[in-house]
Design an enzyme around this catalytic site. Structure first.
Site, PDB file in Angstrom:
ATOM      1  N   ALA A 588       0.869  -1.182   0.000  1.00 32.78           N
ATOM      2  CA  ALA A 588       0.000   0.000   0.000  1.00 32.78           C
ATOM      3  C   ALA A 588       0.900   1.224   0.000  1.00 32.78           C
ATOM      4  O   ALA A 588       2.098   1.126   0.268  1.00 32.78           O
ATOM      5  CB  ALA A 588      -0.887   0.001   1.236  1.00 32.78           C
ATOM      6  N   LYS A 589       0.337   2.375  -0.311  1.00 30.44           N
ATOM      7  CA  LYS A 589       1.095   3.624  -0.250  1.00 30.44           C
ATOM      8  C   LYS A 589       0.114   4.773  -0.219  1.00 30.44           C
ATOM      9  O   LYS A 589      -0.970   4.709  -0.813  1.00 30.44           O
ATOM     10  CB  LYS A 589       1.991   3.768  -1.488  1.00 30.44           C
ATOM     11  CG  LYS A 589       3.274   4.549  -1.243  1.00 30.44           C
ATOM     12  CD  LYS A 589       4.216   3.785  -0.338  1.00 30.44           C
ATOM     13  CE  LYS A 589       5.585   4.384  -0.274  1.00 30.44           C
ATOM     14  NZ  LYS A 589       6.483   3.606   0.563  1.00 30.44           N
ATOM     15  N   GLY A 590       0.487   5.833   0.474  1.00 30.04           N
ATOM     16  CA  GLY A 590      -0.321   7.053   0.449  1.00 30.04           C
ATOM     17  C   GLY A 590       0.545   8.202  -0.021  1.00 30.04           C
ATOM     18  O   GLY A 590       1.747   8.230   0.272  1.00 30.04           O
ATOM     19  N   ASP A 642       7.342   7.696   5.644  1.00 28.60           N
ATOM     20  CA  ASP A 642       7.981   7.820   4.332  1.00 28.60           C
ATOM     21  C   ASP A 642       8.510   9.247   4.249  1.00 28.60           C
ATOM     22  O   ASP A 642       8.545   9.950   5.255  1.00 28.60           O
ATOM     23  CB  ASP A 642       6.965   7.516   3.214  1.00 28.60           C
ATOM     24  CG  ASP A 642       7.654   7.073   1.908  1.00 28.60           C
ATOM     25  OD1 ASP A 642       8.592   7.765   1.491  1.00 28.60           O
ATOM     26  OD2 ASP A 642       7.260   6.057   1.323  1.00 28.60           O
TER      27      ASP A 642
END
Length: 1040
Positions: A588-590, A642
């Protein structure tokens, strides 16, 4: 909150969105007394005489008219005494002369309505300002001083108010009109700088809440009535407990006046005060007085005294005030909205809801109007994407298509041109997502429908047909169709939540074109705030990845980032899937893109809060209510640190806790601080380095090498997580280290004691003691210029030298532990080999993410370099974070506080034991994967590069994991218990017990944990080409 249902027929009047959950008895009533005392200026007459003398002396006004003009100004305009008390004789004289000039000008135009009064005085020392201008009640001026005055007050004083420098505002509408022939009134604004006491007075409260008297400006305390203080006190207490705005309405006894009070944290929104005027004007309301108060605890409270405009064709204030209240929460999120047309009334174009919807659709269309089309597909079919030249041509064409087809401006033009269609599209959206909370609302959700002059909301097919017939060009059709696509794929949204700080939408990702996004995400979130936009994409139900803030250097860079935001997010989440192969969470990543000049921390906080709105069912009427949920299943997201968010993970976890996420606040974020929130820091315990190290040691073991004989080059210095731990864990002969501070090189081997000293202090190579270098060694810092190296070579610029240094050294082993992505790519990889094609390095273990491109890796492997890529080598960090999540889910809040959070700065025995379990799992997983890749490469006698084997291994693991999640193997209890006992760290099972853990862990998470353990252990043991018979043997032993 809902108003009493109106009995007016649908086509007759303008009805509006009811406010869910509001019942008539919930309205607060006030006595009809002023909320502020109006000061009486005792020296007014004396001042008037001085002003008269001064005006006469200047000679601009004929002497016989002076007395009349001054008298008119002082007695008939209805200007508040505040003005006369705060301005000097000189300033008042100038204002009277300016007014006389305006009257002369209006006379020459033979039109009394042209009398424009515009007086202003901004204090040069920043103490405040006064603005006085003509203003028609209940209308937003589109020209003249009134059109910009409030926007300027926002920009100059209110937007950037903070406890150190805050401005309060009082504004009144004069009682009388400006002359016998013109009906306009005067609007006066007084901005004054707050003078908070240096030492806060002692609080009279015993309940621990802030006492408003201790944080107020003395002038406010002098003027505000007891009743006002009481109201503001309550609003302030609510603001302190809440992240978003607090909005309350008060009825005034014996009148139709309503007072709207809005409290929020300073800096929480911008351009809000001026936007509110447009909002209440839309409903034909006017304000008699308005106040903006600031408090030294960082809270702003706005108070508006609203009245209905006599004779206006508008809904009664008794109903429309709740509409204003509801829409104020949308305005708080997006105060600066180009689609909210000021100055039109309810019969005009967009109300706030439609305008906010138009804005969201505008942003959606920018990212998702299908921008490639048939020509691109045809070209993609002809070109060979594995050929680097073809791939780069395709990439260029893709970028050009996106830049030139649908620009932000061209999409906005379509929206402006088709206001009626946008309103119909909004109804289509509202019919699905408007929450029906009470019986009155269920009869007929009297949304903003009558505004649209339609009898019946259209079906999807009818709406699409109407759009097709109305819109002339294909380009415009595609833009409006994207709104329809948006409507059909929103599964839930906080759009109708009474309080929110940004708008969030959970989207079904089915609309993504396969040609651009070959792998379909499991779920996506789309977040829009006044100062940012963001996405969150995950490829499995249970998934985890970092939240990245994408900062822009300038306008051009912002435009590029805006175009690429979704693609970057998709790419990062997809890559994360490969790395997460042997843990339960998928990739996943935002991403969050702040506007230029926006505060990135505030953007992150709003993003997190808006996402939490969709994860927690609302329970509080008027604050957080139940949403329409078409997804219908509970969802869990796990966020990690991140770029730009490493120090914000604590806030996100604590915020989730304060929002009531009792079950999962502990596991909501990883990368939390160890001492206060029980996080497991990767750098302190060398988690990522442990897996990188296994690959280095694996190479030594397989090839029979002695570590101390090996020469090594490393990027990423002793100041970083990977770099420092690589130094501390190794005993080779390091000849060069390149980091952010410069380039350190010594062909005889760098002094190991000095490197260890820097690694322990976390200092870059720029701090290396150069007396410890041999005669051929050197240190070139990035700021250095014209440096002569021992070889005689002259370095002109230290930064340029650093940027290319990884291509100049030769050694046995290269371990990138830091540096920019794609530092070695197809255009510069040839520099890593000499003229005879012999590579500079024999072995490469890619510790830093994406340091080499795929083509560069294959180029080196072709030349017999033993290379292990990033998604295999550096997965220690993700394994550690995954087990941090498991502890958060498996322990109750009390157990978590007792065992994971440090006491007196020291970790508990449980914590230390759990960290050792994590380190052991990382080492086992990395060693198992290394052995699997090595075996497969040997079996194929080198015919397939290790890079490709690693990718296939990741894909195979992910595929098998998905198959297992869908299978019924998990339902076999002995197998399930056997796997769980081995998959969950022993320390955790010993403390809580397996049965309790199986009760606490969500079933979706258990399935994912079971499948990932079985898939990874099976494939690492039997290889990528294992047969069904192998699996049968493996599965038979699971229950053991």
């Amino acid at each position: 909150m809902s108003t009493p249902s109106s009995t007016t027929p649908a086509h007759d009047a303008v009805a509006h969105l009811q406010v869910p959950g509001q019942h008539p008895e919930a309205v607060h009533r006030l006595k009809n007394v002023p909320g502020y005392s109006t000061p009486v200026f005792k020296g007014k007459e004396e001042q008037r005489a001085k002003v008269q003398t001064n005006v006469a002396a200047k000679g601009f006004i004929p002497r016989e008219l002076v007395v009349n003009e001054v008298n008119w100004f002082y007695s008939h305009l209805g200007i508040d005494d505040t003005y006369f008390q705060s301005e000097s004789v000189e300033v008042i004289s100038d204002h009277i002369i300016a007014l006389f000039g305006a009257k002369v000008l209006a006379y020459t135009k033979h039109d009394p309505s042209k009398l424009v009064i515009d007086l202003e005085k901004i204090d040069e020392d920043g103490n405040g300002a006064t603005f006085i201008h003509t203003s028609s009640p209940g209308k937003t001026s589109t020209e003249g001083p009134g059109a910009t005055c409030e926007a300027r007050i926002d920009e100059l004083f209110l937007d950037d108010s903070n406890p150190e420098q805050a401005y309060r505002l009082e504004t009144y509408r004069s009682q009388g009109s400006i002359s016998a022939t013109a009906s306009q009134q005067l609007r006066c604004y007084f901005v004054t700088k707050c003078n908070f006491p240096a030492e806060a007075p002692k609080s009279a409260r015993t309940d621990g809440k802030t006492d408003i008297r201790t944080v107020s400006d003395p002038i406010f305390l002098e003027k505000a009535s007891e009743n006002t203080l009481e109201i503001y006190q309550r609003v302030m207490s609510n603001v302190e407990q809440r992240f978003g705005p607090v909005i309350e309405v008060f009825e005034v006894e014996g009148s139709r006046e309503r007072r709207l009070v809005i409290g929020y944290k300073m800096g929480g929104t911008k351009k809000f005060f001026s936007a509110l005027s447009n909002l209440y004007h839309f409903y034909s309301l006017y304000s008699a007085r308005k106040y903006v108060e600031q408090f030294s605890n960082g809270i702003t409270i706005i108070s508006l005294y609203l009245n209905p405009l006599p004779g206006a064709n508008a809904p009664p204030i008794e109903h429309s005030i709740f509409q204003v209240m509801k829409e104020a929460s949308l305005l708080y999120c997006l105060p600066d909205n180009p689609f909210f047309y000021a100055g039109k009334g309810p019969s005009g174009d967009h109300a706030v809801q439609e305008a906010t919807y138009a804005y969201c659709g505008w942003v959606f269309a920018q990212h998702f109007c299908n921008r490639l089309g048939q020509a691109y597909l045809a070209l993609k079919g002809i070109l060979d994407e594995s050929n680097p030249t073809h791939a780069s041509v395709l990439n260029d064409i893709k970028r050009r298509f996106r830049e030139e087809t649908f620009t932000r401006e061209s999409i906005a033009q379509v929206i402006h041109a088709h206001a009626e269609l946008i309103n119909l599209l909004y109804v289509n959206f509202a019919m699905t997502h408007y929450p029906e909370t009470d019986e009155a609302a269920q009869l007929m959700p009297t949304l903003s429908y009558q505004r649209l002059r339609t009898q019946m909301p259209l079906t999807d097919a009818e709406l699409h047909d109407k759009i097709r017939r109305t819109v002339p060009s294909k380009h415009e059709l595609q833009v409006l169709e994207s709104f329809l696509i948006f409507n059909k794929h929103v599964l839930k949204t906080n759009f109708y939540q009474p309080t929110k700080v940004a708008l969030s939408f959970r989207l079904a990702p089915d609309f993504l074109p396969e040609v651009e996004y070959p792998k379909k995400p499991f779920g996506m979130f789309f977040v829009i705030g006044g100062e940012f936009r963001g996405f969150h994409i995950r490829f499995k139900d249970v998934a985890r990845g970092g939240i990245r803030i994408v900062m822009s250097r300038n306008r051009e860079n912002y435009s590029i980032n805006q175009r690429m935001l979704f693609d970057e997010n998709y790419g990062l989440a997809s890559t994360q899937s490969l790395k997460n192969k042997d843990i339960p969470e998928g990739g996943a990543k935002g991403t969050i893109l702040p506007s230029l000049g926006a505060n990135p921390k505030l953007c992150f906080e709003k993003y997190v809060d808006a996402v939490i709105d969709l994860l927690i069912p609302g329970q509080t009427p008027g604050i957080k209510e139940r949403l329409v949920d078409l997804y219908g299943k509970p969802e869990l997201l796990f966020f990690g640190p991140d770029e730009g968010t490493a120090d914000l993970m604590d806030w996100a976890a604590l915020h989730a806790r304060s929002r009531g996420a009792d079950a999962w606040w502990k596991s909501f974020t990883t990368g939390k601080s160890a001492k206060t929130l029980g996080g497991v820091p990767h750098d302190v315990y060398g988690m990522t380095s442990l897996s990188v190290r296994q690959y280095v040691l694996g190479i030594y073991k397989q090839l029979g090498l002695r570590e101390k004989d090996i020469t090594k080059v490393q990027t990423g210095g002793p100041d970083g997580d990977l770099g420092s731990n690589e130094i501390l864990l190794s005993s080779d002969k390091t000849i060069a280290i390149i980091d952010g501070s410069g380039v350190l090189h010594d062909p005889s081997g760098l002094n190991r004691e000095e490197l260890i000293r820097l690694a322990k202090l976390r200092k870059p190579v720029g701090f290396f003691d150069t007396s410890k270098l041999s005669k051929d060694g050197y240190l070139v810092r990035v700021e250095d210029q014209d440096v002569k190296l021992p070889s005689g070579e002259v370095v002109l610029d230290g930064t340029d030298f650093r940027n290319g240094a990884h291509l100049r050294f030769k050694a046995d082993l290269f371990v990138p532990c830091g540096g920019r992505p794609e530092a070695v790519n197809i255009s510069n990889v040839a520099a890593l080999a000499d003229t005879e094609g012999k590579p500079h390095f024999k072995y490469v273990v890619e510790g830093a993410n994406l340091f080499l491109t795929q083509q560069a890796r294959l180029y080196l492997e072709k030349r017999k370099v033993v290379l292990f890529k990033d998604s295999s080598a550096n997965k220690g960090g993700v394994t550690s974070s995954s087990l941090e999540v498991l502890a958060g889910l498996g322990l109750s809040s009390q157990e978590y506080i007792d065992h994971m959070i440090f006491k007196d700065g020291q970790p508990s025995p449980f914590y230390q034991s759990y960290v050792r379990d994590i380190q052991q799992k990382i080492t086992e997983n990395a060693a198992a994967e290394f052995a699997c890749i090595w075996r497969e490469h040997a079996r194929l006698q080198g015919a397939k590069p290790r890079t490709i084997i690693s990718d296939e291994l990741s894909s195979k693991l992910n595929e098998l994991q998905e198959e297992l999640e869908d299978s019924d193997l998990f339902d076999d209890e002995p197998s399930r218990r056997g796997v769980m006992r081995r998959a969950i760290p022993k320390t955790l099972v010993d403390l809580v017990g397996l049965d309790v853990l199986l009760e606490r862990l969500p079933v979706t998470y258990q399935r994912a944990l079971f499948s990932s353990w079985v898939a990874s252990h099976f494939i690492y043991k039997y290889g990528v080409n294992a047969s069904s018979v192998d699996f049968f043997h493996f599965a038979r032993d699971l229950a053991a």
